[in-house]
Design a protein around this motif. Structure first.
Motif, PDB file in Angstrom:
ATOM      1  N   SER A   1       0.737  -1.621  -0.065  1.00 41.92           N
ATOM      2  CA  SER A   1      -0.033   0.265  -0.267  1.00 41.92           C
ATOM      3  C   SER A   1       1.097   0.812   0.148  1.00 41.92           C
ATOM      4  CB  SER A   1      -1.025   0.172   1.160  1.00 41.92           C
ATOM      5  OG  SER A   1       0.258   0.002   2.588  1.00 41.92           O
ATOM      6  N   HIS A   2       0.565   2.438  -0.147  1.00 41.77           N
ATOM      7  CA  HIS A   2       1.154   4.248  -0.482  1.00 41.77           C
ATOM      8  C   HIS A   2       1.393   3.612   1.306  1.00 41.77           C
ATOM      9  CE1 HIS A   2      -1.949   5.784   2.251  1.00 41.77           C
ATOM     10  NE2 HIS A   2      -2.723   5.228   1.510  1.00 41.77           N
TER      11      HIS A   2
ATOM     12  N   LYS B   1       4.836   3.963   2.142  1.00 37.78           N
ATOM     13  CA  LYS B   1       5.712   5.525   2.694  1.00 37.78           C
ATOM     14  C   LYS B   1       6.912   4.744   4.385  1.00 37.78           C
ATOM     15  CE  LYS B   1       3.736   9.484   5.925  1.00 37.78           C
ATOM     16  NZ  LYS B   1       2.651  10.297   6.070  1.00 37.78           N
TER      17      LYS B   1
END
Length: 274
Positions: A65-66, A70
């Motif tokens: 996922s983003h 991150k």
């Protein structure tokens, strides 16, 4: 809407001394973040207690996922393995066993899969409750959070130390979904349910809708105060290294400066309960 005034130690703490406590945690870290005091109170009373984390599955293809990217992970498989290891260390410090249901969180599933995932979550929680013959009380997330105003929206770019704005954050869909589904389930299985104010989301407010839901259909809901051993709680939260930056504002890197020596919960009763 500001949070309603809380009573001092009330029925929630009485209940965990007399019941098995199941803390329904949406994600790895939510139960130590928000229900540490409840779990420690149950332990101190010698009551059975368990943290049940719902969303610990990953996509079959391991796509990140983003949020995973991150936090420096190259795949969801790598991210979840690291988070499960963090959770193991944290829950050892809390002193509470942790169970993982293996369902995909919002970032790992399509919108069309949500109803099926929630149905499975309900089935699995029912099965966990049924493992024990004694009375069980569930603690579920409130699904709080909103970002009211410019200062909170800009907190990561503001450097002035006097602007001590805690993170807060928009309501997390998984938390709201579990409150909605598990409130009905918990009150079907027992006369009462404990609804914990989920951190860091509660720092953003959003009480009006939550209070209206908790008190809907004639239910009774009282906000109560739960004392916390802050040093012990911080030690457990420190284990979640991949998530730790999201708990902190710009003006400090000390969790002791942000978290408090108490938590808040709602004691919610069926309409017919005294």
């Amino acid at each position: 809407m500001r949070p309603p005034k809380a009573t001092s130690e009330g029925k929630a703490l009485e209940a965990v001394r007399d019941h098995r406590l199941l803390v329904i945690s949406p994600h790895l870290d939510d139960s130590p973040l928000s229900a540490f005091g409840l779990m420690r109170a149950a332990l101190a009373a010698g009551s059975p207690v368990e943290s049940v984390t719902v969303f610990t599955g990953v996509p079959d293809d391991g796509a990140p996922s983003h949020w995973d990217v991150k936090q420096g992970f190259s795949s969801s498989t790598e991210a979840m393995a690291a988070r499960l290891d963090e959770d193991r260390h944290a829950m050892e410090l809390v002193g509470v066993p942790s169970r993982h249901l293996g369902l995909p969180e919002e970032l790992y599933r399509g919108a069309s899969d949500t109803a099926v995932v929630l149905d499975e979550a309900e089935r699995l929680v029912r099965a966990v409750v049924a493992e024990h013959d004694g009375p069980t009380v569930l603690a579920i997330p409130a699904g709080l959070g909103e970002v009211p105003g410019w200062v909170r929206l800009r907190r990561h770019s503001l450097k002035l130390p006097l602007l001590r704005v805690r993170p807060g954050g928009l309501p997390h869909t998984d938390h709201v979904l579990l409150r909605t589904r598990m409130l009905a389930l918990a009150l079907e299985l027992a006369p009462h349910v404990i609804v914990y104010e989920d951190l860091p989301y509660a720092w953003g407010g959003g009480y009006a809708g939550v209070v209206a839901h908790l008190r809907g259909e004639g239910r009774h809901a009282t906000r109560e105060h739960v004392p916390v051993d802050l040093a012990a709680k911080v030690a457990a939260i420190e284990c979640y290294r991949s998530q730790r930056p999201g708990f902190l504002p710009v003006w400090t890197d000390r969790l002791e400066d942000v978290f408090e020596d108490h938590e808040h919960v709602w004691w919610v009763s069926r309409p017919s309960a005294e």
